[in-house]
Design an enzyme around this catalytic site. Sequence first.
Site, PDB file in Angstrom:
ATOM      1  N   ASP A 101       0.732  -1.300   0.036  1.00 53.33           N
ATOM      2  CA  ASP A 101      -0.346   0.269   0.060  1.00 53.33           C
ATOM      3  C   ASP A 101       1.359   1.313   0.307  1.00 53.33           C
ATOM      4  OD1 ASP A 101      -2.066  -1.442   0.150  1.00 53.33           O
ATOM      5  OD2 ASP A 101      -2.416  -1.495   2.113  1.00 53.33           O
ATOM      6  N   ALA A 102       0.343   2.142  -0.983  1.00 56.41           N
ATOM      7  CA  ALA A 102       1.331   3.419   0.022  1.00 56.41           C
ATOM      8  C   ALA A 102       2.082   3.678   1.010  1.00 56.41           C
ATOM      9  CB  ALA A 102       0.003   4.795  -1.195  1.00 56.41           C
TER      10      ALA A 102
END
Length: 230
Positions: A101-102
């Site tokens: 995930d970012a």
Amino acid sequence: MRLDQFIANSSELSRKEAKRAISRGEVTVDEQTCKSANTQLTGGERVALAGALLALPGERYLMMNKPAGVVSATTDSDHPTALDLLPSDITRNLHIAGRLDADTTGLLLLTTDGQWSHRVTSPRTDCPKTYRVTLSEPLTDAAAQQLERGVDLHNDPKPTRPARVKALEERIIELTISEGRYHQVKRMLAAVGNHVEALHRLRIGQVELDKALKPGEYRELTCQEKDSLA
């Protein structure tokens, strides 16, 4: 492999430009001019573009210490990507084996080898992944036991596989899982009544994030690291 794909992979030409070069008669296969872009190559041919012999580059295997705010994608119009952190001359055909995930940091693997990537990410290979998880609340013994047995995730028909939990500090644990479901670690901790404040991937299989790599830095995998995931 098709002739136009071979040329695109072994030169600076795009696939479209390779087709044009073929149609112009600039490409030879075993010293014979070939004007068919869909000619299938078996791997032993001598392919030349404008008289210069071409060769496919070797496969590349990299590890990166992904910083927060960087997306695990090859292109993104709104956010910086992992490939944006690499020199442009090595990004050709690179893709990510096991996304983050970012807002998740840590070990990211990138490769040009599709079969190797599939072995790393396929659920059938049972490749463990270890994360350092910072929690909003200390993890209770009962919650740890739940994670180690497997938990039911919201809107997911199957419980998770058993995980391994190791307490590091009051609100920090190491969690090892052998799956890669959507937002899995965050959903697992939510299922036992906790919340993930920070997530950092430490290890995939036997490959551990190099402690010398600062966020955004990368290096080639060693042969031993690469082969351990084969």
